[in-house]
Design a protein around this motif. Sequence first.
Motif, PDB file in Angstrom:
ATOM      1  N   GLN A   1       0.829  -1.203   0.000  1.00 27.53           N
ATOM      2  CA  GLN A   1       0.000   0.000   0.000  1.00 27.53           C
ATOM      3  C   GLN A   1       0.870   1.262   0.000  1.00 27.53           C
ATOM      4  O   GLN A   1       0.585   2.238  -0.702  1.00 27.53           O
ATOM      5  N   LEU A   2       1.957   1.241   0.814  1.00 27.02           N
ATOM      6  CA  LEU A   2       2.838   2.407   0.881  1.00 27.02           C
ATOM      7  C   LEU A   2       3.600   2.583  -0.425  1.00 27.02           C
ATOM      8  O   LEU A   2       3.779   3.710  -0.912  1.00 27.02           O
ATOM      9  N   ALA A   3       4.046   1.474  -1.023  1.00 27.74           N
ATOM     10  CA  ALA A   3       4.764   1.567  -2.295  1.00 27.74           C
ATOM     11  C   ALA A   3       3.855   2.135  -3.387  1.00 27.74           C
ATOM     12  O   ALA A   3       4.277   2.972  -4.200  1.00 27.74           O
ATOM     13  N   ILE A   4       2.579   1.703  -3.414  1.00 25.05           N
ATOM     14  CA  ILE A   4       1.643   2.235  -4.407  1.00 25.05           C
ATOM     15  C   ILE A   4       1.393   3.716  -4.157  1.00 25.05           C
ATOM     16  O   ILE A   4       1.313   4.529  -5.091  1.00 25.05           O
TER      17      ILE A   4
ATOM     18  N   ALA B   1       2.223   6.628  -6.811  1.00 21.18           N
ATOM     19  CA  ALA B   1       1.183   7.538  -7.295  1.00 21.18           C
ATOM     20  C   ALA B   1       1.551   8.988  -7.028  1.00 21.18           C
ATOM     21  O   ALA B   1       1.255   9.880  -7.832  1.00 21.18           O
ATOM     22  N   SER B   2       2.209   9.239  -5.899  1.00 27.31           N
ATOM     23  CA  SER B   2       2.613  10.608  -5.570  1.00 27.31           C
ATOM     24  C   SER B   2       3.683  11.115  -6.531  1.00 27.31           C
ATOM     25  O   SER B   2       3.710  12.303  -6.870  1.00 27.31           O
ATOM     26  N   ARG B   3       4.576  10.215  -6.995  1.00 26.31           N
ATOM     27  CA  ARG B   3       5.657  10.607  -7.892  1.00 26.31           C
ATOM     28  C   ARG B   3       5.243  10.570  -9.365  1.00 26.31           C
ATOM     29  O   ARG B   3       6.065  10.853 -10.238  1.00 26.31           O
TER      30      ARG B   3
ATOM     31  N   PHE C   1      16.777  11.269  -6.687  1.00 27.07           N
ATOM     32  CA  PHE C   1      17.945  11.993  -6.177  1.00 27.07           C
ATOM     33  C   PHE C   1      17.828  13.485  -6.464  1.00 27.07           C
ATOM     34  O   PHE C   1      18.058  14.327  -5.578  1.00 27.07           O
ATOM     35  N   ILE C   2      17.465  13.846  -7.704  1.00 23.11           N
ATOM     36  CA  ILE C   2      17.313  15.263  -8.063  1.00 23.11           C
ATOM     37  C   ILE C   2      16.176  15.887  -7.267  1.00 23.11           C
ATOM     38  O   ILE C   2      16.262  17.039  -6.806  1.00 23.11           O
ATOM     39  N   GLU C   3      15.107  15.141  -7.085  1.00 25.06           N
ATOM     40  CA  GLU C   3      13.962  15.627  -6.318  1.00 25.06           C
ATOM     41  C   GLU C   3      14.356  15.954  -4.877  1.00 25.06           C
ATOM     42  O   GLU C   3      14.044  17.035  -4.357  1.00 25.06           O
TER      43      GLU C   3
ATOM     44  N   SER D   1       7.200  15.363  -5.415  1.00 23.13           N
ATOM     45  CA  SER D   1       6.022  14.637  -4.959  1.00 23.13           C
ATOM     46  C   SER D   1       5.593  15.130  -3.582  1.00 23.13           C
ATOM     47  O   SER D   1       6.354  15.788  -2.870  1.00 23.13           O
ATOM     48  N   ASN D   2       4.358  14.782  -3.227  1.00 27.58           N
ATOM     49  CA  ASN D   2       3.856  15.168  -1.908  1.00 27.58           C
ATOM     50  C   ASN D   2       4.643  14.512  -0.783  1.00 27.58           C
ATOM     51  O   ASN D   2       4.873  15.116   0.265  1.00 27.58           O
ATOM     52  N   ILE D   3       5.052  13.273  -0.975  1.00 23.91           N
ATOM     53  CA  ILE D   3       5.819  12.571   0.050  1.00 23.91           C
ATOM     54  C   ILE D   3       7.169  13.239   0.277  1.00 23.91           C
ATOM     55  O   ILE D   3       7.713  13.242   1.375  1.00 23.91           O
ATOM     56  N   MET D   4       7.692  13.877  -0.774  1.00 25.29           N
ATOM     57  CA  MET D   4       8.978  14.571  -0.647  1.00 25.29           C
ATOM     58  C   MET D   4       8.849  15.781   0.262  1.00 25.29           C
ATOM     59  O   MET D   4       9.766  16.089   1.036  1.00 25.29           O
ATOM     60  N   ILE D   5       7.717  16.476   0.188  1.00 24.40           N
ATOM     61  CA  ILE D   5       7.479  17.622   1.074  1.00 24.40           C
ATOM     62  C   ILE D   5       7.482  17.164   2.529  1.00 24.40           C
ATOM     63  O   ILE D   5       8.053  17.821   3.416  1.00 24.40           O
TER      64      ILE D   5
END
Length: 440
Positions: free
Chosen positions: A289-292, A296-298, A306-308, A353-357
């Motif tokens: 679920q977390l991987a999906i 989806a966020s990316r 890495f650049i992100e 992505s949102n997870i990156m924030i």
Amino acid sequence: MRKEESKSVTIQELKLKDIKVTLTYIKTIINSDKIQTLLVKPFFELKDISDYRSYLKSLMGIKTVSSEEEKDLQLAKGDVAIQLCGEIYLLPVQQTRVDSVNEATVETTIQGPRFAFTENLIANLNILRSRYQNPHLTVEVQTLGEMSNMDAAVIYDKTVVNSAVLDIVMKKLEEIDEPIVETTEKLQNIFTDGRRTLFPVSITTERPDRVVYNIAQGKVVIFINGSPFALIAPAVFWDFLTSMDDLYQTYWVSQFFRSLRFLGLLIGLVLPALYVGIVSYNPELLRSQLAISITASRQGVPYPSFIEVLFMLIMMELLVEASIRLPKAISSTATTVGGLILGQAATEASLVSNIMIIIVAAVAISNFSIPLNQMSYAIRIIKYVLLIFGTLYGLIGLAVGLVTLTFYLTSISSYGEPYFKIPIQRKPNELKGVTFQNGE
């Protein structure tokens, strides 16, 4: 060159014909006006030894002393010793200088003293002596810088100081050939040669209670006239994760918050590299679920992880730097609004992505949980090194980077002390002669 040992003790002789009175006091902690008004002026006005003795006995707070130990202890507390015809009297004339003292702004605490050191050396010695009223406190004054000629005070308790550390500090001071030495931070860089080591091996602090606590632990403190910070040596890795609030809380509360700081250090150090290693190399380690959710966020992000990560980390560093440089009236508002707008715009434009924030915010908060800035700066730089390891070799590279970092830290010595040495905290009843004064 090293000057003779000085405790800031002044011996003043009053002599009129055959009458002689000797005054002994520590000049950095006494009220000189009181000495002049209560002792010096009446001595020359009365002109009779019996009248002067009767006058002394009439002063409020005066008492006789029976031993040298008691005399030294009272001198450290701000009394003046009056030697008259074989008798020694003690008169309290202590003065705590608060006219030029500011509140601590760099190392803030919820409880504990509010006063911080100032840029005046005499005022700093006064503040220190008012909180460490021990006759064994020793002050050695030297002049640093061939052009600046700034006074520096080396302070330690001669009964508990580590003599090997003291010798190293004195040797380093004698070897200084810089023309200008004007701050303790400059002195810290000269001692450690900042180009060779990233992690700090000494502490710069503005808090009198931290200085008092470390002196009682046998460490050496250096003040420079014109600098509001004290230099404490040696300092091991664990010292930088200790807040003075730990002394003012109950045992389990302090242990809980200390554990949070270690967790914050670990998150700020490895989370960016861990994110890149898992997303780019080992996504199977995540629950499906977390991987999906991360995938989806990316979706739509045109750059590799890495650049992100690097882009958002650099922008966060710029926001922190801007908050320091901007005027205080607008710094918090400008950086908060700028950060919100930047994060929202970057996600809507599919640059990150949102997870990156979330990850960048967690890293920033974790870095700010480290009590001392010197260690926080080192961690902020090392995380980029680990990020490179994680980008090139995934989780294996991150593991290798952490092991290498551990080996590096174990190879560092702080003025002869192992950097990973676990300091043994003394119990309160073992800190003899130490007074932690709360508030003003």
